[in-house]
Design a protein around this motif. Sequence first.
Motif, PDB file in Angstrom:
ATOM      1  N   GLN A 311     -36.965 102.876  13.210  1.00  0.00           N
ATOM      2  CA  GLN A 311     -37.708 101.723  13.554  1.00  0.00           C
ATOM      3  C   GLN A 311     -36.851 101.071  14.767  1.00  0.00           C
ATOM      4  O   GLN A 311     -37.663 100.411  15.833  1.00  0.00           O
ATOM      5  CB  GLN A 311     -37.758 100.545  12.692  1.00  0.00           C
ATOM      6  CG  GLN A 311     -38.726 101.118  11.376  1.00  0.00           C
ATOM      7  CD  GLN A 311     -38.767  99.936  10.269  1.00  0.00           C
ATOM      8  OE1 GLN A 311     -37.922  99.032  10.061  1.00  0.00           O
ATOM      9  NE2 GLN A 311     -39.710 100.187   9.599  1.00  0.00           N
ATOM     10  N   ALA A 312     -35.526 101.172  14.918  1.00  0.00           N
ATOM     11  CA  ALA A 312     -34.871 100.434  16.002  1.00  0.00           C
ATOM     12  C   ALA A 312     -35.352 101.248  17.345  1.00  0.00           C
ATOM     13  O   ALA A 312     -35.142 100.738  18.420  1.00  0.00           O
ATOM     14  CB  ALA A 312     -33.339 100.752  15.625  1.00  0.00           C
ATOM     15  N   SER A 313     -36.001 102.481  17.287  1.00  0.00           N
ATOM     16  CA  SER A 313     -36.008 103.385  18.224  1.00  0.00           C
ATOM     17  C   SER A 313     -37.890 103.317  18.518  1.00  0.00           C
ATOM     18  O   SER A 313     -38.183 104.145  19.462  1.00  0.00           O
ATOM     19  CB  SER A 313     -35.812 104.873  18.215  1.00  0.00           C
ATOM     20  OG  SER A 313     -34.365 104.990  17.889  1.00  0.00           O
ATOM     21  N   GLY A 314     -38.446 102.482  17.764  1.00  0.00           N
ATOM     22  CA  GLY A 314     -39.920 102.161  18.235  1.00  0.00           C
ATOM     23  C   GLY A 314     -40.516 103.199  17.319  1.00  0.00           C
ATOM     24  O   GLY A 314     -41.881 103.359  17.732  1.00  0.00           O
ATOM     25  N   ILE A 315     -40.228 104.106  16.505  1.00  0.00           N
ATOM     26  CA  ILE A 315     -40.897 104.723  15.420  1.00  0.00           C
ATOM     27  C   ILE A 315     -41.278 104.282  14.201  1.00  0.00           C
ATOM     28  O   ILE A 315     -40.369 103.594  13.345  1.00  0.00           O
ATOM     29  CB  ILE A 315     -40.331 106.304  15.246  1.00  0.00           C
ATOM     30  CG1 ILE A 315     -39.528 106.634  16.410  1.00  0.00           C
ATOM     31  CG2 ILE A 315     -41.104 107.236  14.503  1.00  0.00           C
ATOM     32  CD1 ILE A 315     -40.716 107.245  17.730  1.00  0.00           C
ATOM     33  N   ALA A 316     -42.633 104.217  14.026  1.00  0.00           N
ATOM     34  CA  ALA A 316     -43.050 103.501  12.860  1.00  0.00           C
ATOM     35  C   ALA A 316     -42.851 104.251  11.628  1.00  0.00           C
ATOM     36  O   ALA A 316     -43.595 104.974  10.887  1.00  0.00           O
ATOM     37  CB  ALA A 316     -44.701 103.329  12.893  1.00  0.00           C
ATOM     38  N   ALA A 317     -41.440 104.335  11.216  1.00  0.00           N
ATOM     39  CA  ALA A 317     -41.271 104.834   9.850  1.00  0.00           C
ATOM     40  C   ALA A 317     -41.231 103.863   8.770  1.00  0.00           C
ATOM     41  O   ALA A 317     -41.040 102.648   8.926  1.00  0.00           O
ATOM     42  CB  ALA A 317     -39.873 105.568  10.049  1.00  0.00           C
ATOM     43  N   ALA A 364     -29.545 113.996  13.800  1.00  0.00           N
ATOM     44  CA  ALA A 364     -29.800 114.986  14.819  1.00  0.00           C
ATOM     45  C   ALA A 364     -31.501 115.155  14.776  1.00  0.00           C
ATOM     46  O   ALA A 364     -32.059 115.296  15.943  1.00  0.00           O
ATOM     47  CB  ALA A 364     -29.426 116.244  14.144  1.00  0.00           C
ATOM     48  N   LEU A 365     -32.208 114.946  13.697  1.00  0.00           N
ATOM     49  CA  LEU A 365     -33.677 114.869  13.585  1.00  0.00           C
ATOM     50  C   LEU A 365     -33.958 113.521  14.360  1.00  0.00           C
ATOM     51  O   LEU A 365     -34.815 113.725  15.254  1.00  0.00           O
ATOM     52  CB  LEU A 365     -34.025 114.719  12.140  1.00  0.00           C
ATOM     53  CG  LEU A 365     -35.627 114.502  11.764  1.00  0.00           C
ATOM     54  CD1 LEU A 365     -36.543 115.623  12.604  1.00  0.00           C
ATOM     55  CD2 LEU A 365     -35.876 114.538  10.344  1.00  0.00           C
ATOM     56  N   ILE A 366     -33.602 112.412  14.227  1.00  0.00           N
ATOM     57  CA  ILE A 366     -34.186 111.348  14.638  1.00  0.00           C
ATOM     58  C   ILE A 366     -33.951 111.259  16.205  1.00  0.00           C
ATOM     59  O   ILE A 366     -34.841 110.961  17.030  1.00  0.00           O
ATOM     60  CB  ILE A 366     -33.570 110.119  14.002  1.00  0.00           C
ATOM     61  CG1 ILE A 366     -33.776 110.101  12.580  1.00  0.00           C
ATOM     62  CG2 ILE A 366     -33.974 108.958  14.893  1.00  0.00           C
ATOM     63  CD1 ILE A 366     -33.527 108.825  11.710  1.00  0.00           C
ATOM     64  N   ASP A 367     -32.834 111.845  16.672  1.00  0.00           N
ATOM     65  CA  ASP A 367     -32.461 111.833  18.185  1.00  0.00           C
ATOM     66  C   ASP A 367     -33.503 112.769  18.754  1.00  0.00           C
ATOM     67  O   ASP A 367     -34.054 112.386  19.820  1.00  0.00           O
ATOM     68  CB  ASP A 367     -31.174 112.667  18.315  1.00  0.00           C
ATOM     69  CG  ASP A 367     -29.914 111.574  18.046  1.00  0.00           C
ATOM     70  OD1 ASP A 367     -30.179 110.499  17.780  1.00  0.00           O
ATOM     71  OD2 ASP A 367     -28.588 112.054  17.750  1.00  0.00           O
ATOM     72  N   GLU A 368     -33.802 113.851  18.084  1.00  0.00           N
ATOM     73  CA  GLU A 368     -35.048 114.917  18.711  1.00  0.00           C
ATOM     74  C   GLU A 368     -36.265 114.255  18.689  1.00  0.00           C
ATOM     75  O   GLU A 368     -37.221 114.406  19.748  1.00  0.00           O
ATOM     76  CB  GLU A 368     -34.736 116.174  18.054  1.00  0.00           C
ATOM     77  CG  GLU A 368     -33.605 116.983  18.238  1.00  0.00           C
ATOM     78  CD  GLU A 368     -33.843 118.609  18.067  1.00  0.00           C
ATOM     79  OE1 GLU A 368     -34.763 118.997  18.420  1.00  0.00           O
ATOM     80  OE2 GLU A 368     -33.217 119.106  17.489  1.00  0.00           O
ATOM     81  N   VAL A 369     -36.677 113.549  17.643  1.00  0.00           N
ATOM     82  CA  VAL A 369     -37.778 112.755  17.575  1.00  0.00           C
ATOM     83  C   VAL A 369     -37.974 111.850  18.684  1.00  0.00           C
ATOM     84  O   VAL A 369     -39.091 111.779  19.441  1.00  0.00           O
ATOM     85  CB  VAL A 369     -38.225 112.251  16.010  1.00  0.00           C
ATOM     86  CG1 VAL A 369     -39.329 111.346  16.166  1.00  0.00           C
ATOM     87  CG2 VAL A 369     -38.269 113.482  15.070  1.00  0.00           C
ATOM     88  N   VAL A 370     -36.808 111.004  18.658  1.00  0.00           N
ATOM     89  CA  VAL A 370     -37.174 110.005  19.682  1.00  0.00           C
ATOM     90  C   VAL A 370     -37.111 110.443  21.231  1.00  0.00           C
ATOM     91  O   VAL A 370     -37.819 109.955  21.970  1.00  0.00           O
ATOM     92  CB  VAL A 370     -35.828 109.128  19.469  1.00  0.00           C
ATOM     93  CG1 VAL A 370     -35.806 107.953  20.692  1.00  0.00           C
ATOM     94  CG2 VAL A 370     -35.958 108.326  18.174  1.00  0.00           C
TER      95      VAL A 370
END
Length: 404
Positions: A311-317, A364-370
Motif C-alpha cells: 500500500q505504501a507503494s501504491g499497490i492495492a493490497a 524481493a517480490l514486492i520490489d519487483e511488483v512495484v
Amino acid sequence: MTLSTADQSKLESFWQHCVTNQYFNIGYPESADFDYSQLHRFLQFSINNCGDWNEYSNYLLNSFDFEKDVMSYFAELFSIALEESWGYVTNGGTEGNMFGCYLGRELFPDGTLYYSKDTHYSVAKIVKLLRIKCRAVESLPNGEIDYDDLMAKITADQERHPIIFANIGTTMRGAVDNITTIQQRLRQAGIARHDYYLHADAALSGMILPFVDHPQPFSFADGIDSICVSGHKMIGSPIPCGIVVAKRKNVARISVEVDYIRAHDKTISGSRNGHTPLMMWAALRSHSWADWRHRIKHSLEAAQYAVDRFQASGIAAWRNENSITVVFPCPSERIATKYCLATSGNTAHLITTPHHHDNSMIDALIDEVVADAQLEAWRSTRAPAQQTAGERLPTASFNLRTHY
C-alpha cells in the motif's frame, strides 16, 4: 534396493532440486519448517490404518494409538467431546470435504448443497462423485459467501434441508464465511437447526483461528456439524494429509463392517497411510499452545507487513481479518512464474506461512511488483509513436485496480 548409476544420478539431481526450492512457496500455503527425522526408521514398515482407530484391527501394523491422540487433540481444538466425535487422518482437504458432504447427503438424501463461488475447486468434483444436488452462491467482494444470495437461492429452491458448505478461509482471499450469520438467516427463514447440515472447510485457517485472540466462529460450539483442516499447511508435512472431525451420531450412518480385518470402516479411502498420523502426532506433541500462538502471530504480522509495504507503494493490497493470505492485483507472468504465485483472473496472493522467518522473500517480490508497475505507468504516459518497438509492453501486464 539397488539402482543403476544413472538412476542414482537422477535421484541426486532431484535431491538438489528439493534442497534449492524447499522454501520457495510464497504463493501456496505449505509450511516447510518441519523435521520428522525421528520417524525415518518407520519408513521400513508398511503401516496401514484400515478401519476405525478406536477398534481392534487384525492388521497389526497400524498407528491407531497415535491417530487416537491426534483426533483427541482436534476434538478439543474444535470444541467437541471426543466421545461425541469421530474423524480420521485423511489424504488431504479434498477427502475431508468429501467426508463432510457425504455425511450431509446421508442425513438429507434429497438436500441441496450450497457453496460460494470462492469455494475450493474440489467441491465441483465432490458433488459429481456423490451426485448431490448443488447450487453455487455469489461471493461478496472480500470472498465471503453472499448471505442474501444464499437465502434467495434456498427460498427459490424451496429447500427445507439445505447442506451448507462454509469456507473457514477461502483459497484465494482467505475469507471466512460467518457461520453465525448463516444460522441466523436460516432460522429467520423458518429452517430449524435439525433440518440442515453445516460443513466447515478450514484447510488453512483451522490451525489459525484457535490461536488468535478474536477468532471468527469456526467450531462445533458455534454450530458446525463437521470440519476439516490440512496437515501439510500450517502444521507442515512431507506428505499431503488432513484431519476431518464430525459428530459421531452422523458418522454411524456410513459405518460398514469389514470381516477380514475384524473392524468397522467409516472412512472414504479404506486403507490409509499409517505414517501421516505419526507425523501429525509428532508435530502436535512437539509444539506447545504457546508455540502455535507464536507461529500464528509471526505469520499474521508478516502478512500485515506485506500489506503495508504494498500500500505504501501504491499497490492495492489487502487481507481479511485473521488471514495470512495477502491479496494484490495480478503481476506480470514473469513475476508470477518466478515466485510461483497462485493467480485467478486479475488477482494474485502471497501467503506468509511460518517458515518465512524473515521478510526477505516478501521484500524481493514486492520490489519487483512495484518496479514493474512503475515501468508500466511510465510507459503508459508516452504516446505510442514515441515508443520504440523494444519499449512497448506486449499487453497490460499489471493492473493497479483492486477487485472491488
